[in-house]
Design a protein around this motif. Sequence first.
Motif, PDB file in Angstrom:
ATOM      1  N   TRP A  75      69.225 150.694 163.196  1.00 24.25           N
ATOM      2  CA  TRP A  75      68.760 151.828 163.894  1.00 24.25           C
ATOM      3  C   TRP A  75      68.904 153.024 162.887  1.00 24.25           C
ATOM      4  N   PHE A  76      69.815 153.021 162.026  1.00 24.44           N
ATOM      5  CA  PHE A  76      70.335 153.966 161.150  1.00 24.44           C
ATOM      6  C   PHE A  76      69.596 154.163 159.987  1.00 24.44           C
ATOM      7  N   HIS A  77      68.619 152.974 159.619  1.00 25.78           N
ATOM      8  CA  HIS A  77      67.850 153.077 158.477  1.00 25.78           C
ATOM      9  C   HIS A  77      66.933 153.926 158.687  1.00 25.78           C
ATOM     10  N   SER A  78      66.496 154.491 159.640  1.00 26.10           N
ATOM     11  CA  SER A  78      65.387 155.488 160.112  1.00 26.10           C
ATOM     12  C   SER A  78      66.026 156.885 159.702  1.00 26.10           C
ATOM     13  N   GLY A  79      65.645 157.738 158.798  1.00 29.94           N
ATOM     14  CA  GLY A  79      66.232 159.160 158.639  1.00 29.94           C
ATOM     15  C   GLY A  79      66.208 160.058 159.850  1.00 29.94           C
ATOM     16  N   TRP A  80      65.155 159.829 160.622  1.00 27.21           N
ATOM     17  CA  TRP A  80      64.958 160.422 161.731  1.00 27.21           C
ATOM     18  C   TRP A  80      65.844 160.082 163.104  1.00 27.21           C
ATOM     19  N   ASN A  81      66.178 158.923 163.074  1.00 30.93           N
ATOM     20  CA  ASN A  81      67.335 158.516 164.001  1.00 30.93           C
ATOM     21  C   ASN A  81      68.745 158.929 163.434  1.00 30.93           C
ATOM     22  N   THR A  82      68.874 158.834 162.314  1.00 37.14           N
ATOM     23  CA  THR A  82      70.314 159.383 161.737  1.00 37.14           C
ATOM     24  C   THR A  82      70.264 160.851 162.000  1.00 37.14           C
ATOM     25  N   THR A 126      73.138 162.772 164.060  1.00 35.13           N
ATOM     26  CA  THR A 126      73.985 163.652 163.592  1.00 35.13           C
ATOM     27  C   THR A 126      73.994 164.995 164.303  1.00 35.13           C
ATOM     28  N   LEU A 127      72.617 165.451 164.668  1.00 32.56           N
ATOM     29  CA  LEU A 127      72.381 166.459 165.352  1.00 32.56           C
ATOM     30  C   LEU A 127      73.135 166.549 166.940  1.00 32.56           C
ATOM     31  N   LEU A 128      73.045 165.423 167.533  1.00 33.26           N
ATOM     32  CA  LEU A 128      73.682 165.406 169.018  1.00 33.26           C
ATOM     33  C   LEU A 128      75.159 165.249 168.828  1.00 33.26           C
ATOM     34  N   THR A 129      75.757 164.451 167.953  1.00 35.66           N
ATOM     35  CA  THR A 129      77.046 164.011 167.916  1.00 35.66           C
ATOM     36  C   THR A 129      77.986 164.925 166.995  1.00 35.66           C
ATOM     37  N   ILE A 130      77.331 165.667 166.045  1.00 37.55           N
ATOM     38  CA  ILE A 130      78.126 166.456 165.400  1.00 37.55           C
ATOM     39  C   ILE A 130      77.913 167.795 165.463  1.00 37.55           C
ATOM     40  N   ASN A 171      69.945 162.864 155.280  1.00 37.18           N
ATOM     41  CA  ASN A 171      69.549 162.056 156.300  1.00 37.18           C
ATOM     42  C   ASN A 171      67.948 161.691 155.978  1.00 37.18           C
ATOM     43  N   LEU A 172      67.164 162.708 155.451  1.00 36.69           N
ATOM     44  CA  LEU A 172      65.650 162.777 155.349  1.00 36.69           C
ATOM     45  C   LEU A 172      65.231 162.580 154.018  1.00 36.69           C
ATOM     46  N   PRO A 173      64.344 161.938 153.661  1.00 32.37           N
ATOM     47  CA  PRO A 173      63.390 161.082 154.506  1.00 32.37           C
ATOM     48  C   PRO A 173      64.216 159.915 154.750  1.00 32.37           C
ATOM     49  N   GLU A 174      65.144 159.182 153.961  1.00 30.18           N
ATOM     50  CA  GLU A 174      65.832 158.221 154.880  1.00 30.18           C
ATOM     51  C   GLU A 174      67.188 158.416 154.092  1.00 30.18           C
ATOM     52  N   PRO A 175      68.192 158.061 155.103  1.00 25.99           N
ATOM     53  CA  PRO A 175      69.733 158.335 154.728  1.00 25.99           C
ATOM     54  C   PRO A 175      69.860 157.749 153.140  1.00 25.99           C
ATOM     55  N   MET A 176      70.582 158.667 152.755  1.00 22.26           N
ATOM     56  CA  MET A 176      70.900 158.403 151.016  1.00 22.26           C
ATOM     57  C   MET A 176      71.700 157.102 150.970  1.00 22.26           C
ATOM     58  N   TRP A 177      72.700 156.588 151.779  1.00 22.48           N
ATOM     59  CA  TRP A 177      73.392 155.508 151.672  1.00 22.48           C
ATOM     60  C   TRP A 177      72.600 154.359 151.659  1.00 22.48           C
TER      61      TRP A 177
END
Length: 183
Positions: free
Chosen positions: A49-56, A60-64, A125-131
């Motif tokens: 699920w975290f492979h999507s930049g928008w999901n990540t 991040t927005l909601l939990t941090i 996080n965008l366009p895809e998470p760096m990691w």
Amino acid sequence: MTVPRLPAPLLSRGFAYLLDCTIAFAVFAVVQLFALLPLRESIGITDAWFHSGWNTELYTLLTISLPVWMYFALFESWRGATPGKRLSRIRVLDVWSGEGIGFGRALLRTLVKLLPWELAHLGNNLPEPMWYAEDPGLRVAFALSGLMLAVLIGSVLLSKSRRGLHDLAARSLVVSSKELHRS
């Protein structure tokens, strides 16, 4: 009460911010590790699920971000100071009346102050998470984050009243608490 005019010392402000960031990180780490991590898979948030930049970014927005925004805005509107500011004996007040600022202005102050942090999240996080990126390349948001941080710090350092862009936006002033007790 007289309207305070002397800004809080820069070292007090910096120390308070460092304390507040440390507190926020400690709470974030504990909540992430002991509450959210075990809960994520049960609600369908897997590693894939975290492979999507928008999901990540949403996570991040909601939990941090949102909890940290609330930390600063609620404490500065309710008590006039975050725990870090209280320990540093400084407060955020309305620049004209010397009274506390409300939640809306405290939130605006927080959003402007933490803009570099949010730009860094976007860059990560965008366009895809760096990691997950094979070649993440140059992320413009990181450069903008650094530039915005320099502008915010510079605005405090270069202002005679020590008011940064976040203070100007919220019409606030950070003062030493002992300044409040002078006649």
